[in-house]
Enzyme design. Structure first.
Site, PDB file in Angstrom:
ATOM      1  N   CYS A  95      34.997  45.048  26.684  1.00 15.22           N
ATOM      2  CA  CYS A  95      34.195  45.506  25.785  1.00 15.22           C
ATOM      3  C   CYS A  95      33.295  46.994  25.772  1.00 15.22           C
ATOM      4  O   CYS A  95      33.582  48.057  25.908  1.00 15.22           O
ATOM      5  CB  CYS A  95      34.564  45.447  24.257  1.00 15.22           C
ATOM      6  SG  CYS A  95      35.663  43.758  24.049  1.00 15.22           S
ATOM      7  N   HIS A 347      40.903  51.320  21.288  1.00  7.16           N
ATOM      8  CA  HIS A 347      39.902  50.869  21.681  1.00  7.16           C
ATOM      9  C   HIS A 347      40.036  50.529  23.474  1.00  7.16           C
ATOM     10  O   HIS A 347      40.749  49.229  23.342  1.00  7.16           O
ATOM     11  CB  HIS A 347      39.547  49.081  21.022  1.00  7.16           C
ATOM     12  CG  HIS A 347      38.593  48.676  22.339  1.00  7.16           C
ATOM     13  ND1 HIS A 347      37.268  49.087  22.634  1.00  7.16           N
ATOM     14  CD2 HIS A 347      38.517  46.880  21.836  1.00  7.16           C
ATOM     15  CE1 HIS A 347      36.708  48.105  23.436  1.00  7.16           C
ATOM     16  NE2 HIS A 347      36.872  47.277  22.503  1.00  7.16           N
ATOM     17  N   CYS A 377      30.460  44.901  20.180  1.00  8.07           N
ATOM     18  CA  CYS A 377      30.652  43.228  20.147  1.00  8.07           C
ATOM     19  C   CYS A 377      31.935  43.174  21.730  1.00  8.07           C
ATOM     20  O   CYS A 377      32.361  44.223  21.882  1.00  8.07           O
ATOM     21  CB  CYS A 377      31.608  43.087  19.359  1.00  8.07           C
ATOM     22  SG  CYS A 377      33.087  43.394  18.696  1.00  8.07           S
TER      23      CYS A 377
END
Length: 391
Positions: A95, A347, A377
């Protein structure tokens, strides 16, 4: 403000409109074409920057296969005005990939290994699904909890540990859509969205200059009606309080303060510090807490010095504990994700780190803030953070 010659400054930021992965605007656009369009338009917008000066194109991408394989950074770069003499690399920190791309460029500039970089990232989750080709190690359960690779369950765990209710999560999800819709109506995304051609729901080619992921008709009642997405028995995390699966790319031009001065460029901000941190994979969503604390310590700042935060909204059940332990939950409405976040915008893994950082810089510019933190995160237990100062 006085800058040192090797300070790292952000010259400009742009991103694609965020598209739904199922039948969305980017369904007929390849990931490297999306990336190349963004890079080209951002360089056109900054005509004082000679593309031949670009040392390296550093591009975040998680699932590096199919159209995202074979070093998509180079594949995209070859489709732009950047000459073949400039280099390119693709990086993955899941991520946090494109924030890692920013950090890599910053570290090169700080150590006099280049002056001008193009960084960013992409993920076309409609063309290359997040699970495509994934082959987890069967021995991993000897070293981490079995569900550590199931991000939704780690969010359930973190929410339960911190007493986060379903109602709190729904309110957070609603807030994301409301703020993103408000930002759209008020033109707050105008400076960051680079318009792109895409296909509407009827199959017609058109130019998009807005995010198609925002749902302005979201209500607490509609969110409350959703079933748990990951734990059907007693779970609280739903599709409405999780980041959307979307397609998108983001891009920044970064350079040394000395080169910006030589070119007569007024930067948006300077990087004051960077950090990464690891946490138990079972609570991967907690990573922004130690990463932000590290970054603030390195910058010589405290949490109260920070005017605005961009925290990637992987899950409401994850974001709320992070804000609580960073001691900013009570200031959320004044300081955190003022234009909404990943629950509304999505995302796309490789895109998000640069996306939230660029959105933060625009929030700081529009609201007069001095210091900002972007943090997120990372699956399997990491966090990453960057401290910016507006110039």
């Amino acid at each position: 403000m006085s800058l040192n010659p090797r300070d790292v400054v952000i010259v400009d930021f742009g991103r694609t409109p965020m598209g739904r992965s199922k039948g969305g605007m980017h369904r007929n656009t390849r990931a490297e074409d999306m990336s190349a369009h963004l890079i080209s338009k951002l360089l056109e917008r900054n005509n004082k920057v000679d593309p031949a000066e670009v040392e390296d194109v550093i591009w975040g991408c998680v699932n590096q296969t199919l159209e995202q394989g074979w070093n998509i950074a180079r594949m995209a770069s070859l489709l732009t005005q950047i000459p073949h003499t400039s280099a390119a690399q693709t990086v993955s920190r899941l991520c946090g990939s494109s924030m890692s791309a920013l950090h890599t460029a910053a570290q090169a500039i700080m150590t006099n290994n280049g002056d001008v970089f193009v960084i960013g990232g992409v993920e076309h989750m409609g063309h290359v699904s997040m699970m495509h080709g994934v082959d987890p190690n069967p021995h991993m359960s000897l070293h981490a909890a079995k569900a550590s690779g199931m991000m939704g369950l780690t969010a359930e765990m973190l929410g339960k540990m911190h007493g986060i209710t379903r109602e709190q999560q729904d309110a957070f999800g609603l807030r994301s859509h409301q703020l993103a819709h408000k930002a759209t109506l008020e033109g707050k995304f105008k400076d960051e969205i680079i318009p792109m051609q895409g296909y509407d729901e009827n199959g017609f080619l058109r130019v998009f200059d807005y995010d198609e992921t925002i749902r302005p008709d979201t209500t607490l009642e509609s969110l409350a009606a959703l079933k748990p997405a990951f734990n059907p028995k007693g779970g609280t995390v739903t599709a409405g309080t999780s980041s959307q699966i979307t397609d998108g790319a983001s891009c920044m031009i970064v350079m040394s303060a000395q080169r910006a001065q030589d070119l007569g460029i007024q930067p948006l901000a300077v990087i004051r510090s960077m950090a990464v941190a690891g946490v138990d994979p079972a609570i991967m969503g907690y990573g922004p807490v130690p990463a932000t604390q590290k970054a603030l310590k390195r910058a010589g700042l405290s949490i109260s010095d920070i005017d605005f935060f961009e925290l990637n909204e992987a899950f409401a059940a994850q974001a709320l504990p992070v804000l609580k332990d960073l001691k900013v939950l009570d200031k959320m409405n004044e300081k955190v994700n003022l234009h909404g976040g990943a629950i509304a915008l999505g995302h796309p893994f490789g895109c998000s780190g640069a996306r939230i950082s660029g959105t933060l810089l625009n929030v700081m510019k529009q609201n007069g803030g001095t210091f900002g933190v972007s943090t997120m995160c990372i699956g399997l237990g990491q966090g990453i953070a960057t401290v910016f100062e507006r110039v």
